[in-house]
Design a protein around this motif. Structure first.
Motif, PDB file in Angstrom:
ATOM      1  N   LYS A  81       0.812  -1.220   0.000  1.00 59.36           N
ATOM      2  CA  LYS A  81       0.000   0.000   0.000  1.00 59.36           C
ATOM      3  C   LYS A  81       0.847   1.274   0.000  1.00 59.36           C
ATOM      4  O   LYS A  81       0.419   2.305  -0.498  1.00 59.36           O
ATOM      5  CB  LYS A  81      -0.939  -0.026   1.223  1.00 59.36           C
ATOM      6  CG  LYS A  81      -1.557   1.315   1.625  1.00 59.36           C
ATOM      7  CD  LYS A  81      -2.499   1.907   0.559  1.00 59.36           C
ATOM      8  CE  LYS A  81      -2.980   3.311   0.952  1.00 59.36           C
ATOM      9  NZ  LYS A  81      -3.536   4.061  -0.169  1.00 59.36           N
ATOM     10  N   ASP A 131     -11.397   1.967  10.771  1.00 60.81           N
ATOM     11  CA  ASP A 131     -10.763   0.811  10.133  1.00 60.81           C
ATOM     12  C   ASP A 131     -11.036  -0.471  10.896  1.00 60.81           C
ATOM     13  O   ASP A 131     -11.032  -1.551  10.312  1.00 60.81           O
ATOM     14  CB  ASP A 131      -9.239   1.000  10.071  1.00 60.81           C
ATOM     15  CG  ASP A 131      -8.828   2.190   9.218  1.00 60.81           C
ATOM     16  OD1 ASP A 131      -9.714   2.868   8.684  1.00 60.81           O
ATOM     17  OD2 ASP A 131      -7.606   2.430   9.103  1.00 60.81           O
ATOM     18  N   ILE A 146      -7.200   0.266  -0.867  1.00 63.05           N
ATOM     19  CA  ILE A 146      -7.592  -0.077   0.504  1.00 63.05           C
ATOM     20  C   ILE A 146      -8.674   0.894   0.949  1.00 63.05           C
ATOM     21  O   ILE A 146      -8.599   2.081   0.661  1.00 63.05           O
ATOM     22  CB  ILE A 146      -6.429  -0.048   1.527  1.00 63.05           C
ATOM     23  CG1 ILE A 146      -5.994   1.367   1.897  1.00 63.05           C
ATOM     24  CG2 ILE A 146      -5.243  -0.880   1.074  1.00 63.05           C
ATOM     25  CD1 ILE A 146      -5.343   1.429   3.267  1.00 63.05           C
ATOM     26  N   HIS A 147      -9.666   0.400   1.629  1.00 63.57           N
ATOM     27  CA  HIS A 147     -10.724   1.181   2.268  1.00 63.57           C
ATOM     28  C   HIS A 147     -11.564   1.947   1.242  1.00 63.57           C
ATOM     29  O   HIS A 147     -11.059   2.623   0.383  1.00 63.57           O
ATOM     30  CB  HIS A 147     -10.159   2.145   3.321  1.00 63.57           C
ATOM     31  CG  HIS A 147      -9.376   1.424   4.372  1.00 63.57           C
ATOM     32  ND1 HIS A 147      -8.565   2.059   5.255  1.00 63.57           N
ATOM     33  CD2 HIS A 147      -9.312   0.091   4.664  1.00 63.57           C
ATOM     34  CE1 HIS A 147      -8.006   1.153   6.060  1.00 63.57           C
ATOM     35  NE2 HIS A 147      -8.446  -0.039   5.724  1.00 63.57           N
ATOM     36  N   ASP A 184     -13.558   4.438   1.775  1.00 61.91           N
ATOM     37  CA  ASP A 184     -14.046   5.770   2.149  1.00 61.91           C
ATOM     38  C   ASP A 184     -13.275   6.965   1.588  1.00 61.91           C
ATOM     39  O   ASP A 184     -13.451   8.095   2.041  1.00 61.91           O
ATOM     40  CB  ASP A 184     -14.261   5.876   3.669  1.00 61.91           C
ATOM     41  CG  ASP A 184     -13.046   5.532   4.509  1.00 61.91           C
ATOM     42  OD1 ASP A 184     -12.020   5.150   3.942  1.00 61.91           O
ATOM     43  OD2 ASP A 184     -13.141   5.660   5.753  1.00 61.91           O
ATOM     44  N   ALA A 185     -12.444   6.724   0.582  1.00 60.99           N
ATOM     45  CA  ALA A 185     -11.920   7.843  -0.203  1.00 60.99           C
ATOM     46  C   ALA A 185     -12.276   7.605  -1.674  1.00 60.99           C
ATOM     47  O   ALA A 185     -11.651   8.127  -2.588  1.00 60.99           O
ATOM     48  CB  ALA A 185     -10.410   7.976  -0.034  1.00 60.99           C
ATOM     49  N   ARG A 193     -11.768   6.435  -9.920  1.00 63.58           N
ATOM     50  CA  ARG A 193     -12.064   5.069  -9.460  1.00 63.58           C
ATOM     51  C   ARG A 193     -13.568   4.845  -9.550  1.00 63.58           C
ATOM     52  O   ARG A 193     -14.248   4.712  -8.533  1.00 63.58           O
ATOM     53  CB  ARG A 193     -11.636   4.885  -7.996  1.00 63.58           C
ATOM     54  CG  ARG A 193     -10.248   5.369  -7.660  1.00 63.58           C
ATOM     55  CD  ARG A 193     -10.020   5.331  -6.147  1.00 63.58           C
ATOM     56  NE  ARG A 193      -8.742   5.907  -5.782  1.00 63.58           N
ATOM     57  CZ  ARG A 193      -8.371   6.185  -4.532  1.00 63.58           C
ATOM     58  NH1 ARG A 193      -9.199   5.940  -3.534  1.00 63.58           N
ATOM     59  NH2 ARG A 193      -7.202   6.707  -4.277  1.00 63.58           N
ATOM     60  N   TYR A 198       0.260   7.745   4.091  1.00 63.47           N
ATOM     61  CA  TYR A 198       0.087   6.759   3.043  1.00 63.47           C
ATOM     62  C   TYR A 198      -1.311   6.702   2.462  1.00 63.47           C
ATOM     63  O   TYR A 198      -1.638   5.800   1.720  1.00 63.47           O
ATOM     64  CB  TYR A 198       0.638   5.383   3.421  1.00 63.47           C
ATOM     65  CG  TYR A 198       0.120   4.757   4.655  1.00 63.47           C
ATOM     66  CD1 TYR A 198      -0.642   3.609   4.596  1.00 63.47           C
ATOM     67  CD2 TYR A 198       0.428   5.311   5.885  1.00 63.47           C
ATOM     68  CE1 TYR A 198      -1.094   3.026   5.750  1.00 63.47           C
ATOM     69  CE2 TYR A 198      -0.033   4.722   7.035  1.00 63.47           C
ATOM     70  CZ  TYR A 198      -0.798   3.581   6.970  1.00 63.47           C
ATOM     71  OH  TYR A 198      -1.245   3.004   8.112  1.00 63.47           O
ATOM     72  N   SER A 199      -2.125   7.702   2.768  1.00 66.85           N
ATOM     73  CA  SER A 199      -3.385   7.824   2.033  1.00 66.85           C
ATOM     74  C   SER A 199      -3.168   8.748   0.840  1.00 66.85           C
ATOM     75  O   SER A 199      -2.210   9.511   0.810  1.00 66.85           O
ATOM     76  CB  SER A 199      -4.464   8.426   2.929  1.00 66.85           C
ATOM     77  OG  SER A 199      -4.704   7.597   4.044  1.00 66.85           O
ATOM     78  N   SER A 200      -4.083   8.687  -0.111  1.00 66.68           N
ATOM     79  CA  SER A 200      -3.963   9.518  -1.305  1.00 66.68           C
ATOM     80  C   SER A 200      -4.598  10.890  -1.063  1.00 66.68           C
ATOM     81  O   SER A 200      -5.205  11.139  -0.023  1.00 66.68           O
ATOM     82  CB  SER A 200      -4.666   8.829  -2.479  1.00 66.68           C
ATOM     83  OG  SER A 200      -6.069   8.927  -2.316  1.00 66.68           O
ATOM     84  N   LEU A 202      -8.447  11.827   0.181  1.00 67.57           N
ATOM     85  CA  LEU A 202      -9.076  12.010   1.500  1.00 67.57           C
ATOM     86  C   LEU A 202      -9.991  13.232   1.468  1.00 67.57           C
ATOM     87  O   LEU A 202     -10.774  13.449   2.395  1.00 67.57           O
ATOM     88  CB  LEU A 202      -8.011  12.169   2.595  1.00 67.57           C
ATOM     89  CG  LEU A 202      -7.255  10.900   3.001  1.00 67.57           C
ATOM     90  CD1 LEU A 202      -6.248  11.207   4.101  1.00 67.57           C
ATOM     91  CD2 LEU A 202      -8.209   9.792   3.461  1.00 67.57           C
ATOM     92  N   CYS A 207     -12.398   8.420   8.495  1.00 59.56           N
ATOM     93  CA  CYS A 207     -11.472   7.431   9.089  1.00 59.56           C
ATOM     94  C   CYS A 207     -11.321   7.597  10.592  1.00 59.56           C
ATOM     95  O   CYS A 207     -11.259   6.617  11.330  1.00 59.56           O
ATOM     96  CB  CYS A 207     -10.079   7.584   8.494  1.00 59.56           C
ATOM     97  SG  CYS A 207      -9.981   7.429   6.721  1.00 59.56           S
TER      98      CYS A 207
END
Ligand code: DAV
Length: 370
Positions: free
Chosen positions: A39, A109, A245-246, A248-249, A265, A298-300, A303, A352
């Motif tokens: 990730k 999470d 991953i996840h 919610d974004a 996406r 490490y999120s894009s 967010l 999150c």
């Protein structure tokens, strides 16, 4: 509903009355391990370092999380906070060892609230295997106070090397290859055993929508299906995300009938039917206001879409995310700007860093045409 009901939440938008907001204390950059490495973006400043984050950054993140909590409390929403443990300690099971843990900034999470139940997810990173401990004091309290509260924990996974595809071990895979793999649903996690993070699940009353990706495998989705017998559980995919991953974004319900979807996406046509056949609109979200995530995050940049809906007319949006705020304002929502960007690196955005305890409202069927 009895007077003693503490836990109740069936969807992402009914009026919020009680919530958990995470803390940044002691958060670590985790040591390398298979699923996490897959990730961390290939060009990330986080590669090759691990251990506790600096005191300044922790203090700043905590200040923002505290301000957010105070604002929610002023609006009449009860806020609980987790009990951080020493995340810099080494953890192990008979199957593996991890140099450090992660933190407890993103309760979303770990905890999945469905009606009167709070379910602890299996998680899929070794560094997050024990994270549920931070929430146990709260869950114990809810359980003692609310005779109908169901405290559940999904089977702890073994997380041996058999859970991870070696193909993802390289940091030179390249975005093109990653996109092909996402398209082919060839993710870092195998189908060895059920795995899911709670943040891959969205609640729409009778229907639970779950992203199949790095942190949730098909066995995890099947486990959820068998566990939530009265629900319909749907697996969704989002081609276009090199690090899925996840959810919610990527896919964010705003109120009954309306979802914003990350334009990089998009939900595939076939999977849109559930929503469209039932009169729901899926629109592209606005662009993020930033070209890059903050340092050591490490999120894009997406967010920007990680908003917290307080009720069907009110939504919290990160203060610098002006385009997302403008879009939601034009859609008729009251937008509350909340400063959180300097806490993003600790585990994500406004959705999150929260987990539902109580939203008004009952179980409804939003998608009668299946
Ligand atoms: O776009 O990096 C972040 C989700 C965090 N819960 C992303 C997904």
């Amino acid at each position: 509903m009895s007077e003693k009901t503490v836990v109740n939440s069936w969807n992402e938008w009914d009026p919020l009355k009680h919530v958990i907001v995470g803390k940044a204390d002691g958060t670590c950059i985790p040591a390398p391990e298979p699923a996490l490495d897959a990730k961390v973006p290939e060009d990330s400043d986080m590669r090759g370092q691990f251990g506790p984050r600096t005191k300044d950054t922790v203090d700043k993140a905590n200040e923002l999380l505290d301000n957010f909590s105070n604002m929610l409390e002023k609006r009449g929403i009860k806020v609980d906070r987790p009990d951080p443990i020493d995340f810099s300690q080494k953890t192990s099971t008979p199957d593996w060892e991890a140099e450090t843990m992660f933190g407890c900034m993103p309760p979303r999470d770990v905890l999945l609230t469905v009606g009167s139940e709070i379910l602890e997810a299996t998680m899929s990173y070794r560094c997050r295997w024990f994270e549920y401990l931070c929430y146990r004091p709260l869950l114990q309290k809810y359980y003692n106070e609310d005779p109908n509260m169901r405290h559940e924990s999904a089977p702890k996974p073994r997380l041996t090397d058999a859970d991870y595809r070696k193909d993802y071990l390289s940091d030179k895979i390249g975005i093109q290859k990653r996109l092909e793999w996402t398209e082919d649903k060839f993710f870092v996690t195998t189908e060895e055993e059920p795995l899911f993070d709670a943040a891959d699940v969205l609640r729409f009353g009778k229907d639970l929508v779950v992203q199949h990706g790095f942190t949730t495998n098909l066995k995890g989705i099947d486990w959820l299906k068998r566990h939530f017998k009265d629900h319909r559980v749907h697996a969704v995919n989002f081609p276009g995300d090199p690090y899925p991953i996840h959810i919610d974004a990527t896919f964010t319900p705003i109120k009954e009938g309306l979802i914003i979807n990350n334009p990089q996406r998009r939900l595939p046509k076939e999977q849109r039917k559930l929503f469209e056949n039932n009169g729901w609109e899926i629109i592209d979200s606005a662009q993020p206001a930033h070209n890059e995530p903050p340092p050591l995050c490490y999120s894009s940049t997406w967010l920007s879409m990680n908003v917290l809906v307080l009720d069907p007319k009110t939504v919290c949006v990160e203060k610098s995310e002006v385009y997302q705020a403008e879009q939601l304002d034009k859609l008729g929502m009251e937008v509350i700007p909340v400063e959180l960007r300097d806490a993003y690196a600790f585990g994500g955005g406004l959705h999150c860093c929260t987990a539902d305890v109580y939203r008004e409202g009952e179980l409804k069927d939003y998608f009668p045409k299946q």
